[in-house]
Design an enzyme around this catalytic site. Structure first.
Site: not given
Length: 264
Positions: A101, A219
Site C-alpha cells: 500500500q 479500492c
C-alpha cells in the site's frame, strides 16, 4: 550522471518514473526506476545505492511510458532483491514487484479493519487475489489451512519463500483455479481484487461454494457495487462495512465489507 525523462508516446528520454517504497519501522527504502531500456551507467547505480536510507536499487525496463510503469519483470541493480516491510507487528520480506500500500499508516488501518472483518475461527481460508499472502500470514492462529491465489509472480514467489505451514500458494489467475478452490470447501473467502473487481464468473462460483463469510476489500467503488450486488442477488447479505481513507484529498477509499448468507 543524469538521465532525461521520457514524455508521452515519443522515443525521447529514458526515465519513465521513480518509486521509493519505505518501511517506516527501519527507515530503509527500495528505489525503483522505470526506464526505456535496461542500460544504465554503473556510476549512477552506485551513486543511487549510496544515498542515505536506500536499501536497494531496482529497474523495470519497458519501452513505452504508461500510467503504471512498474511491470512484473523488475531487475535488481544494487543491494538485496528483497527488503523487510513491517505491518501489524510482523515482518515481511518483499520484492519490489510485490504490491504494498502507498500509505504506511493507511496500510496499518486496513490491516486492522481486515482482521476485524475476518472471523476468529476459520476452517479453510481462501485468500483470493492475495498478493504475498499478507492477511493469511497475519492470521495463522485463526485458520486450520489456507490457500492463496495470486497471478503476480513476484508476490507468489515471496509467499512461497516464507514457507508458511498449512498454506498452499497458487501462482495463477483466480478465475483459472475456481474448481480447486471449490474442492477445498472454504468456509471463509477473502477477496482483494484490483480496482476493476472480480472477473466474470468468480462471484457466481464463490456463491455456489456457500462459504459462511465473504470479506471483500475494494479500492474501486464501482466494482464493489457490481460484485456486492451480485453477492446479494445470490443469497448473501451485507453484515459489516469498514472504510479507510488510503488516499487523502481524493475521492478514493479502501472499503472492506463482510457478507454472510442471508436468512432463509
Amino acid at each position: 550522471f543524469g538521465v532525461r525523462a521520457s514524455a508521452g508516446a515519443g522515443p525521447a528520454g529514458w526515465l519513465h518514473a521513480v518509486a521509493l517504497r519505505l518501511d517506516p519501522s527501519s527507515g530503509s527504502g527500495q528505489l525503483i526506476l522505470a526506464g526505456r531500456t535496461s542500460r544504465l551507467p554503473r556510476a549512477l547505480i552506485d551513486g543511487l545505492a549510496g544515498l542515505p536510507g536506500v536499501h536497494s536499487v531496482h529497474l523495470a525496463a519497458t519501452p513505452d511510458r504508461s500510467s503504471y510503469p512498474l511491470g512484473q519483470r523488475i531487475i535488481t541493480l544494487a543491494g538485496p532483491p528483497r527488503m523487510a516491510f513491517h505491518l501489524a507487528g510482523q515482518r515481511f520480506l518483499l520484492s519490489p514487484g510485490t504490491f504494498v500500500q502507498p500509505s504506511a499508516a493507511g496500510a496499518e488501518l486496513l490491516a486492522q479493519a481486515t482482521l476485524d472483518l475476518l472471523p476468529p475461527r476459520i476452517g479453510c481460508l481462501a485468500d483470493l487475489y492475495g498478493g504475498a499472502g499478507i492477511f493469511s500470514r497475519l492470521t495463522p492462529k485463526r485458520w486450520r489451512r489456507a490457500l492463496v491465489v495470486e497471478e503476480n509472480e513476484s508476490a507468489i514467489a515471496d509467499l512461497r519463500r516464507s514457507r508458511v505451514p498449512r498454506l498452499t500458494a497458487f501462482g495463477v489467475r483466480v478465475e483459472h483455479r475456481l474448481s480447486q478452490i471449490e474442492q477445498a470447501a472454504p468456509d471463509v473467502v477473502l477477496l482483494d481484487p484490483p480496482r476493476q473487481g472480480c472477473k466474470r464468473g468468480v462471484i457466481e462460483a464463490i456463491a455456489r461454494m456457500r462459504p459462511a463469510t465473504v470479506v471483500y476489500l475494494s479500492c474501486g467503488f464501482e466494482a464493489l457495487l457490481r460484485d456486492g450486488k451480485e453477492l446479494l442477488q445470490r443469497g448473501y447479505r451485507l453484515e459489516w462495512l469498514r472504510a479507510v481513507d488510503m488516499f487523502p484529498h481524493t475521492p478514493h477509499l479502501e472499503i472492506g465489507v463482510r457478507f454472510v448468507p442471508a436468512a432463509r
